[in-house]
Write a protein that holds these residues in place. Structure first.
Motif, PDB file in Angstrom:
ATOM      1  N   HIS A  53     169.036 163.762  61.700  1.00  0.00           N
ATOM      2  CA  HIS A  53     169.568 162.965  60.580  1.00  0.00           C
ATOM      3  C   HIS A  53     168.421 162.562  59.654  1.00  0.00           C
ATOM      4  O   HIS A  53     168.028 161.396  59.611  1.00  0.00           O
ATOM      5  CB  HIS A  53     170.296 161.720  61.093  1.00  0.00           C
ATOM      6  CG  HIS A  53     171.435 162.024  61.992  1.00  0.00           C
ATOM      7  ND1 HIS A  53     172.643 162.490  61.522  1.00  0.00           N
ATOM      8  CD2 HIS A  53     171.551 161.967  63.333  1.00  0.00           C
ATOM      9  CE1 HIS A  53     173.453 162.687  62.535  1.00  0.00           C
ATOM     10  NE2 HIS A  53     172.809 162.384  63.655  1.00  0.00           N
ATOM     11  N   PRO A  54     167.872 163.519  58.891  1.00  0.00           N
ATOM     12  CA  PRO A  54     166.703 163.216  58.062  1.00  0.00           C
ATOM     13  C   PRO A  54     166.986 162.248  56.912  1.00  0.00           C
ATOM     14  O   PRO A  54     166.070 161.593  56.430  1.00  0.00           O
ATOM     15  CB  PRO A  54     166.279 164.579  57.521  1.00  0.00           C
ATOM     16  CG  PRO A  54     167.492 165.422  57.605  1.00  0.00           C
ATOM     17  CD  PRO A  54     168.264 164.916  58.785  1.00  0.00           C
ATOM     18  N   MET A  55     168.225 162.147  56.486  1.00  0.00           N
ATOM     19  CA  MET A  55     168.534 161.279  55.353  1.00  0.00           C
ATOM     20  C   MET A  55     169.352 160.055  55.737  1.00  0.00           C
ATOM     21  O   MET A  55     170.050 159.468  54.909  1.00  0.00           O
ATOM     22  CB  MET A  55     169.270 162.079  54.269  1.00  0.00           C
ATOM     23  CG  MET A  55     168.444 163.189  53.666  1.00  0.00           C
ATOM     24  SD  MET A  55     166.935 162.619  52.859  1.00  0.00           S
ATOM     25  CE  MET A  55     167.603 161.800  51.432  1.00  0.00           C
ATOM     26  N   GLY A  56     169.257 159.617  56.986  1.00  0.00           N
ATOM     27  CA  GLY A  56     169.995 158.433  57.400  1.00  0.00           C
ATOM     28  C   GLY A  56     169.915 158.218  58.894  1.00  0.00           C
ATOM     29  O   GLY A  56     169.148 158.868  59.595  1.00  0.00           O
ATOM     30  N   ASN A  57     170.719 157.279  59.386  1.00  0.00           N
ATOM     31  CA  ASN A  57     170.771 156.959  60.811  1.00  0.00           C
ATOM     32  C   ASN A  57     172.191 156.521  61.139  1.00  0.00           C
ATOM     33  O   ASN A  57     172.581 155.392  60.842  1.00  0.00           O
ATOM     34  CB  ASN A  57     169.771 155.854  61.150  1.00  0.00           C
ATOM     35  CG  ASN A  57     169.774 155.501  62.612  1.00  0.00           C
ATOM     36  OD1 ASN A  57     170.671 155.880  63.356  1.00  0.00           O
ATOM     37  ND2 ASN A  57     168.778 154.763  63.040  1.00  0.00           N
ATOM     38  N   PRO A  58     172.987 157.388  61.746  1.00  0.00           N
ATOM     39  CA  PRO A  58     174.387 157.058  62.017  1.00  0.00           C
ATOM     40  C   PRO A  58     174.573 155.923  63.030  1.00  0.00           C
ATOM     41  O   PRO A  58     175.672 155.400  63.163  1.00  0.00           O
ATOM     42  CB  PRO A  58     174.973 158.363  62.541  1.00  0.00           C
ATOM     43  CG  PRO A  58     173.813 159.114  63.083  1.00  0.00           C
ATOM     44  CD  PRO A  58     172.644 158.724  62.232  1.00  0.00           C
ATOM     45  N   ASP A  59     173.512 155.527  63.715  1.00  0.00           N
ATOM     46  CA  ASP A  59     173.618 154.417  64.659  1.00  0.00           C
ATOM     47  C   ASP A  59     173.620 153.055  63.958  1.00  0.00           C
ATOM     48  O   ASP A  59     173.960 152.046  64.567  1.00  0.00           O
ATOM     49  CB  ASP A  59     172.460 154.459  65.666  1.00  0.00           C
ATOM     50  CG  ASP A  59     172.530 155.678  66.573  1.00  0.00           C
ATOM     51  OD1 ASP A  59     173.656 156.186  66.803  1.00  0.00           O
ATOM     52  OD2 ASP A  59     171.473 156.131  67.032  1.00  0.00           O
ATOM     53  N   LEU A  60     173.243 153.037  62.683  1.00  0.00           N
ATOM     54  CA  LEU A  60     173.241 151.788  61.924  1.00  0.00           C
ATOM     55  C   LEU A  60     174.635 151.490  61.404  1.00  0.00           C
ATOM     56  O   LEU A  60     175.470 152.393  61.265  1.00  0.00           O
ATOM     57  CB  LEU A  60     172.284 151.897  60.736  1.00  0.00           C
ATOM     58  CG  LEU A  60     170.808 152.112  61.055  1.00  0.00           C
ATOM     59  CD1 LEU A  60     170.031 152.325  59.760  1.00  0.00           C
ATOM     60  CD2 LEU A  60     170.244 150.946  61.842  1.00  0.00           C
ATOM     61  N   ASP A  61     174.880 150.215  61.093  1.00  0.00           N
ATOM     62  CA  ASP A  61     176.160 149.901  60.452  1.00  0.00           C
ATOM     63  C   ASP A  61     176.132 150.480  59.029  1.00  0.00           C
ATOM     64  O   ASP A  61     175.062 150.768  58.499  1.00  0.00           O
ATOM     65  CB  ASP A  61     176.417 148.384  60.454  1.00  0.00           C
ATOM     66  CG  ASP A  61     175.438 147.629  59.571  1.00  0.00           C
ATOM     67  OD1 ASP A  61     175.648 147.614  58.337  1.00  0.00           O
ATOM     68  OD2 ASP A  61     174.464 147.064  60.116  1.00  0.00           O
TER      69      ASP A  61
END
Length: 69
Positions: free
Chosen positions: A28-36
């Motif tokens: 996930h180079p352009m984000g972090n799906p674990d974050l809200d």
């Protein structure tokens, strides 16, 4: 000019990328799906802003920019 957002910065340096922005992860180079959702949007915006800053920077050699917060 290009800004290279990548998680494995050593490879970007080896292949000669000039403007390198560290990414949060390989998958996930352009984000972090674990974050809200609100926090992930802020992270994505920070990555894009860092890339835009990199594009505006005059360079004579490769540069590894600071990891977006």
């Amino acid at each position: 000019s290009t800004a290279h957002v990548c998680a494995i910065t050593a490879v970007a340096l080896m292949v000669g990328s000039n403007r390198i922005i560290p990414a949060p992860s390989v998958t996930h180079p352009m984000g972090n799906p674990d974050l809200d959702p609100k926090a992930e949007k802020a992270l994505r915006r920070a990555i894009i802003n860092k890339a835009l800053e990199a594009l505006q920077t005059e360079l004579q050699e490769q540069m590894l920019f600071a990891r977006p917060v």
